[in-house]
Write a protein that holds these residues in place. Structure first.
Motif, PDB file in Angstrom:
ATOM      1  N   SER A  23      71.216  24.764  37.184  1.00 54.38           N
ATOM      2  CA  SER A  23      72.676  24.709  37.201  1.00 54.38           C
ATOM      3  C   SER A  23      73.124  23.315  36.809  1.00 54.38           C
ATOM      4  CB  SER A  23      73.164  25.062  38.612  1.00 54.38           C
ATOM      5  OG  SER A  23      74.380  24.421  38.882  1.00 54.38           O
ATOM      6  N   GLU A  67      81.603  25.355  43.678  1.00 56.75           N
ATOM      7  CA  GLU A  67      81.631  26.100  42.425  1.00 56.75           C
ATOM      8  C   GLU A  67      80.327  26.826  42.111  1.00 56.75           C
ATOM      9  OE1 GLU A  67      84.456  26.107  40.616  1.00 56.75           O
ATOM     10  OE2 GLU A  67      85.501  24.599  41.801  1.00 56.75           O
ATOM     11  N   LYS A  70      77.248  29.192  41.770  1.00 57.79           N
ATOM     12  CA  LYS A  70      77.108  30.636  41.982  1.00 57.79           C
ATOM     13  C   LYS A  70      75.630  30.970  42.157  1.00 57.79           C
ATOM     14  CE  LYS A  70      81.211  31.929  39.339  1.00 57.79           C
ATOM     15  NZ  LYS A  70      81.593  30.544  38.942  1.00 57.79           N
ATOM     16  N   CYS A  89      72.724  33.826  41.109  1.00 57.13           N
ATOM     17  CA  CYS A  89      72.430  34.889  40.145  1.00 57.13           C
ATOM     18  C   CYS A  89      72.422  36.232  40.865  1.00 57.13           C
ATOM     19  CB  CYS A  89      71.083  34.606  39.494  1.00 57.13           C
ATOM     20  SG  CYS A  89      70.543  35.928  38.395  1.00 57.13           S
ATOM     21  N   CYS A 142      73.108  29.143  39.905  1.00 58.11           N
ATOM     22  CA  CYS A 142      73.476  29.065  38.494  1.00 58.11           C
ATOM     23  C   CYS A 142      74.964  28.814  38.389  1.00 58.11           C
ATOM     24  CB  CYS A 142      73.087  30.345  37.760  1.00 58.11           C
ATOM     25  SG  CYS A 142      73.808  31.809  38.475  1.00 58.11           S
ATOM     26  N   ASP A 143      75.450  28.651  37.157  1.00 57.05           N
ATOM     27  CA  ASP A 143      76.867  28.389  36.958  1.00 57.05           C
ATOM     28  C   ASP A 143      77.629  29.647  36.576  1.00 57.05           C
ATOM     29  OD1 ASP A 143      76.275  25.763  37.511  1.00 57.05           O
ATOM     30  OD2 ASP A 143      75.980  25.229  35.410  1.00 57.05           O
ATOM     31  N   ASP A 144      76.906  30.756  36.274  1.00 54.72           N
ATOM     32  CA  ASP A 144      77.552  32.000  35.860  1.00 54.72           C
ATOM     33  C   ASP A 144      77.153  33.140  36.793  1.00 54.72           C
ATOM     34  OD1 ASP A 144      78.856  30.978  33.531  1.00 54.72           O
ATOM     35  OD2 ASP A 144      76.866  30.784  32.636  1.00 54.72           O
ATOM     36  N   GLU A 145      77.435  34.350  36.358  1.00 59.01           N
ATOM     37  CA  GLU A 145      77.064  35.551  37.109  1.00 59.01           C
ATOM     38  C   GLU A 145      75.549  35.715  37.186  1.00 59.01           C
ATOM     39  OE1 GLU A 145      79.305  39.022  37.657  1.00 59.01           O
ATOM     40  OE2 GLU A 145      79.823  37.241  38.795  1.00 59.01           O
ATOM     41  N   CYS A 194      71.665  33.958  36.023  1.00 60.68           N
ATOM     42  CA  CYS A 194      71.037  32.685  35.685  1.00 60.68           C
ATOM     43  C   CYS A 194      70.419  32.737  34.287  1.00 60.68           C
ATOM     44  CB  CYS A 194      69.985  32.307  36.716  1.00 60.68           C
ATOM     45  SG  CYS A 194      68.445  33.223  36.585  1.00 60.68           S
TER      46      CYS A 194
END
Lengths: 207, 207
Positions: free
Chosen positions: A7, B56, B58, B60, B67-70, B72
């Protein structure tokens, strides 16, 4: 080793944490994951404490110690002896001396020490304001409590010269064998100094 | 010793810093004074990096890695072997295994390990979602990469039992990593070799 982070937020936090002195990337990762395990309120408290420290802290207009107001608690205390000023390099030394409970005077924080190698000259330190305090006339004695390094001795001497026009005593804290140390293992310079600057037995047992 | 601080802001910052694992009050003071010496932009960057990480970041939805999104980067990578799932305790183990460059499968982060002493039971870990992944039918092999402690062995065995109804291989990483050592600190060659030479779970419990 070029560590890959899952990340960008984690990598950013590790970068910031590892910028602290004595914190490597592995320790920084451990600290970041610890913060991640705690709740949001903890992270908010942590972040705001550091940010507030940097943004809100003030420096005492008299002695340059850090404080929350215009003047620090020591300078504002009428019980302290304001004619006795102890000159120290930094805030940490103020705290160390305060913890001894042996000093009832006030302080003057230089904010560093004369060090040509690091490019720190007398003008970068709070020496002019020390001279102003002495020139104001209320100070009777200045105690130098700087490190016994070449830089400390240079700074001591510089300040001694600057204060010489005024009718005050300039002293330095006693150097000698630490309480509890074996005389056998003391270094020669310290032991020599402690013999030359020996004190009356009666004085030594007052503490 | 009850240290007195010249500033409540400083004391607050020291309190927060010393709440970090492995950071005592003396180190915390050193770090706080370091932050004080840097400019405001540094303190802002530092504080926001930690706060953003906590707020912020997230997890996986497939493997529970951070991770930074939905999803990884590893789970989203079509080049990885999605039929091969490596079960790890935490994010740090994912990073350690990724650094070996020896594993082309995907991960499943449990978020801990079964530990009755710390009150962590199977229900606190991402075991149900691992069983769901296997039940979905695309997984051919599950590699257990937990620490070689009693808790790790317990967790291995629990998951092995949970996965036994399904027609998949359950393997464990080779015990090239010495017993009692943490995976996080194993050297890359040993750790890489132990992944390549993983053995059948049945074989591993014969010892």
């Amino acid at each position: 080793m070029n560590q890959k982070y899952p990340s960008a937020l984690l990598e950013n936090a590790v970068n910031e944490l590892s910028s602290l002195p004595g914190v490597g990337r592995k320790t920084a990762l451990r600290l970041a994951l610890y913060i991640l395990r705690r709740d949001v309120a903890y992270a908010e408290g942590f972040a705001s404490a550091l940010l507030n420290l940097r943004k809100e802290v003030k420096y005492c207009k008299v002695c340059h110690n850090i404080c929350d107001d215009e003047m620090c608690g020591i300078c504002a205390d009428p019980q302290r002896d304001h004619s006795l000023v102890c000159v120290v390099e930094n805030i940490k030394e103020v705290m160390a001396i305060e913890n001894t409970g042996q000093f009832r005077g006030v302080y003057h924080v230089l904010g560093g020490i004369i060090s040509p190698i690091e490019g720190i000259g007398p003008g970068d330190l709070q020496i002019a304001s020390l001279v102003d305090r002495v020139a104001a006339g209320d100070v009777k004695e200045v105690v130098m409590a700087l490190s016994t390094t070449m830089e400390g001795d240079t700074t001591n001497f510089f300040i001694y010269r600057k204060l010489s026009p005024y009718q005050i005593n300039v002293s330095v804290i006693a150097r000698g064998v630490s309480i509890g140390d074996e005389i056998e293992y003391a270094d020669e310079i310290t032991l020599g100094r402690s013999i030359v600057n020996r004190t009356s037995f009666n004085d030594s047992i007052k503490i």
